[in-house]
Design a protein around this motif. Sequence first.
Motif, mmCIF file in Angstrom:
data_model
loop_
_atom_site.group_PDB
_atom_site.id
_atom_site.type_symbol
_atom_site.label_atom_id
_atom_site.label_comp_id
_atom_site.label_asym_id
_atom_site.label_seq_id
_atom_site.Cartn_x
_atom_site.Cartn_y
_atom_site.Cartn_z
ATOM 1 N N LEU A 98 0.834 -1.202 0.000
ATOM 2 C CA LEU A 98 0.000 0.000 0.000
ATOM 3 C C LEU A 98 0.868 1.251 0.000
ATOM 4 C CD1 LEU A 98 -2.754 1.489 0.336
ATOM 5 C CD2 LEU A 98 -2.394 1.260 2.808
ATOM 6 N N GLY A 99 1.880 1.277 0.851
ATOM 7 C CA GLY A 99 2.773 2.431 0.921
ATOM 8 C C GLY A 99 3.501 2.689 -0.385
ATOM 9 N N ARG A 100 4.012 1.625 -0.998
ATOM 10 C CA ARG A 100 4.696 1.790 -2.297
ATOM 11 C C ARG A 100 3.740 2.331 -3.349
ATOM 12 N NH1 ARG A 100 7.258 -3.270 -1.009
ATOM 13 N NH2 ARG A 100 5.802 -4.413 -2.339
ATOM 14 N N ARG A 101 2.504 1.837 -3.329
ATOM 15 C CA ARG A 101 1.509 2.284 -4.320
ATOM 16 C C ARG A 101 1.165 3.754 -4.103
ATOM 17 N NH1 ARG A 101 1.734 1.843 -8.527
ATOM 18 N NH2 ARG A 101 0.099 2.956 -9.525
ATOM 19 N N LEU A 102 0.976 4.160 -2.843
ATOM 20 C CA LEU A 102 0.676 5.565 -2.546
ATOM 21 C C LEU A 102 1.826 6.468 -2.979
ATOM 22 C CD1 LEU A 102 -0.968 5.172 0.970
ATOM 23 C CD2 LEU A 102 -2.122 5.933 -1.128
ATOM 24 N N ARG A 103 3.051 6.047 -2.682
ATOM 25 C CA ARG A 103 4.211 6.848 -3.071
ATOM 26 C C ARG A 103 4.307 6.958 -4.592
ATOM 27 N NH1 ARG A 103 9.530 5.841 -0.055
ATOM 28 N NH2 ARG A 103 8.599 7.439 1.232
ATOM 29 N N ALA A 104 4.072 5.861 -5.299
ATOM 30 C CA ALA A 104 4.134 5.890 -6.765
ATOM 31 C C ALA A 104 3.078 6.844 -7.327
ATOM 32 C CB ALA A 104 3.939 4.485 -7.330
ATOM 33 N N LEU A 105 1.869 6.793 -6.786
ATOM 34 C CA LEU A 105 0.809 7.711 -7.248
ATOM 35 C C LEU A 105 1.209 9.160 -6.998
ATOM 36 C CD1 LEU A 105 -2.370 5.818 -5.995
ATOM 37 C CD2 LEU A 105 -1.743 6.234 -8.379
ATOM 38 N N ARG A 106 1.748 9.431 -5.804
ATOM 39 C CA ARG A 106 2.149 10.797 -5.454
ATOM 40 C C ARG A 106 3.267 11.286 -6.355
ATOM 41 N NH1 ARG A 106 6.104 12.817 -2.495
ATOM 42 N NH2 ARG A 106 6.694 10.851 -1.531
ATOM 43 N N ILE B 234 -6.959 5.474 4.584
ATOM 44 C CA ILE B 234 -6.605 5.021 3.233
ATOM 45 C C ILE B 234 -7.509 5.705 2.211
ATOM 46 C CG2 ILE B 234 -6.458 3.036 1.676
ATOM 47 C CD1 ILE B 234 -5.870 1.323 4.212
ATOM 48 N N ALA B 235 -8.809 5.807 2.528
ATOM 49 C CA ALA B 235 -9.745 6.468 1.616
ATOM 50 C C ALA B 235 -9.380 7.945 1.445
ATOM 51 C CB ALA B 235 -11.178 6.319 2.128
ATOM 52 N N ALA B 236 -8.991 8.616 2.535
ATOM 53 C CA ALA B 236 -8.601 10.027 2.455
ATOM 54 C C ALA B 236 -7.347 10.193 1.595
ATOM 55 C CB ALA B 236 -8.369 10.591 3.856
ATOM 56 N N LEU B 237 -6.377 9.308 1.769
ATOM 57 C CA LEU B 237 -5.152 9.385 0.973
ATOM 58 C C LEU B 237 -5.435 9.090 -0.496
ATOM 59 C CD1 LEU B 237 -2.751 7.633 3.500
ATOM 60 C CD2 LEU B 237 -2.676 10.042 2.794
ATOM 61 N N ALA B 238 -6.284 8.100 -0.742
ATOM 62 C CA ALA B 238 -6.657 7.776 -2.123
ATOM 63 C C ALA B 238 -7.325 8.976 -2.782
ATOM 64 C CB ALA B 238 -7.582 6.555 -2.152
ATOM 65 N N GLY B 239 -8.264 9.592 -2.078
ATOM 66 C CA GLY B 239 -8.955 10.765 -2.617
ATOM 67 C C GLY B 239 -8.007 11.912 -2.896
ATOM 68 N N ALA B 240 -7.048 12.112 -2.010
ATOM 69 C CA ALA B 240 -6.070 13.186 -2.202
ATOM 70 C C ALA B 240 -5.203 12.927 -3.434
ATOM 71 C CB ALA B 240 -5.197 13.325 -0.957
ATOM 72 N N LEU B 241 -5.116 11.665 -3.832
ATOM 73 C CA LEU B 241 -4.295 11.301 -4.989
ATOM 74 C C LEU B 241 -5.128 11.046 -6.242
ATOM 75 C CD1 LEU B 241 -1.760 9.086 -3.059
ATOM 76 C CD2 LEU B 241 -1.250 11.228 -4.254
ATOM 77 N N THR C 295 4.721 16.843 -3.546
ATOM 78 C CA THR C 295 5.518 16.656 -2.340
ATOM 79 C C THR C 295 4.657 15.967 -1.286
ATOM 80 O OG1 THR C 295 4.859 18.758 -1.340
ATOM 81 C CG2 THR C 295 6.811 18.794 -2.807
ATOM 82 N N LEU C 296 5.327 15.446 -0.274
ATOM 83 C CA LEU C 296 4.600 14.861 0.855
ATOM 84 C C LEU C 296 3.657 15.887 1.461
ATOM 85 C CD1 LEU C 296 7.439 12.902 2.679
ATOM 86 C CD2 LEU C 296 5.295 11.916 1.902
ATOM 87 N N ALA C 297 4.131 17.122 1.606
ATOM 88 C CA ALA C 297 3.336 18.170 2.243
ATOM 89 C C ALA C 297 2.064 18.477 1.455
ATOM 90 C CB ALA C 297 4.176 19.433 2.411
ATOM 91 N N ARG D 168 -3.944 17.844 1.586
ATOM 92 C CA ARG D 168 -5.248 17.514 1.004
ATOM 93 C C ARG D 168 -5.921 16.353 1.729
ATOM 94 N NH1 ARG D 168 -2.784 17.930 -3.569
ATOM 95 N NH2 ARG D 168 -3.090 15.781 -4.204
ATOM 96 N N ALA D 169 -5.125 15.400 2.230
ATOM 97 C CA ALA D 169 -5.688 14.236 2.928
ATOM 98 C C ALA D 169 -5.996 14.532 4.388
ATOM 99 C CB ALA D 169 -4.719 13.061 2.839
ATOM 100 N N GLY D 170 -5.490 15.652 4.898
ATOM 101 C CA GLY D 170 -5.738 16.005 6.301
ATOM 102 C C GLY D 170 -4.846 15.262 7.283
ATOM 103 N N VAL D 171 -3.630 14.945 6.850
ATOM 104 C CA VAL D 171 -2.671 14.271 7.735
ATOM 105 C C VAL D 171 -1.361 15.042 7.705
ATOM 106 C CG1 VAL D 171 -3.702 11.980 7.346
ATOM 107 C CG2 VAL D 171 -1.783 12.709 5.937
ATOM 108 N N SER D 172 -0.465 14.703 8.603
ATOM 109 C CA SER D 172 0.840 15.368 8.610
ATOM 110 C C SER D 172 1.750 14.717 7.561
ATOM 111 C CB SER D 172 1.492 15.251 9.993
ATOM 112 O OG SER D 172 1.919 13.915 10.217
#
Length: 136
Positions: free
Chosen positions: A32-40, A76-83, A46-48, A53-57
């Motif tokens: 999951l982490g690798r997939r999120l990083r690849a999408l980003r 996970i849903a918030a991160l997906a939406g942000a991406l 940037t991480l920031a 957008r996802a509401g996390v640090s």
Amino acid sequence: MAEQTSRRPSRLRALPGGREDREPEPLWREVLGRRLRALRLNQRETLAETAARAGVSPQYLSEVERGRKEPSSEMIAALAGALGTDLFGLTEQVIDELRSHRLPLRGTSNISLPAHRASNIGRPVHGTSNVVLRAA
């Protein structure tokens, strides 16, 4: 406090000369982490930017991307939406990557299941708490 360690399931891997070795299966949170990083990174963010957008640090997002944190389904849903994707799409991508790591287990037969049975692979069997169908 005792330190918790997680034991990874492993699968047999054939080596030259007929030898076998155990190869650890990837953990869901790592894939999951690798997939999120690849999408980003594909979006050149940037991480920031993504974290905001996802509401996390940014630190939390970094830990998720490195497979250090096991985020909740809401996170996970918030991160997906942000991406620019949704939970279903992201889950499909993670499953596809997990499938690419799959090796046949020694001593199992390659059975084919009817479509209505194959859709239940990995789901608990009705009326049980710990019986799960597994594909060979």
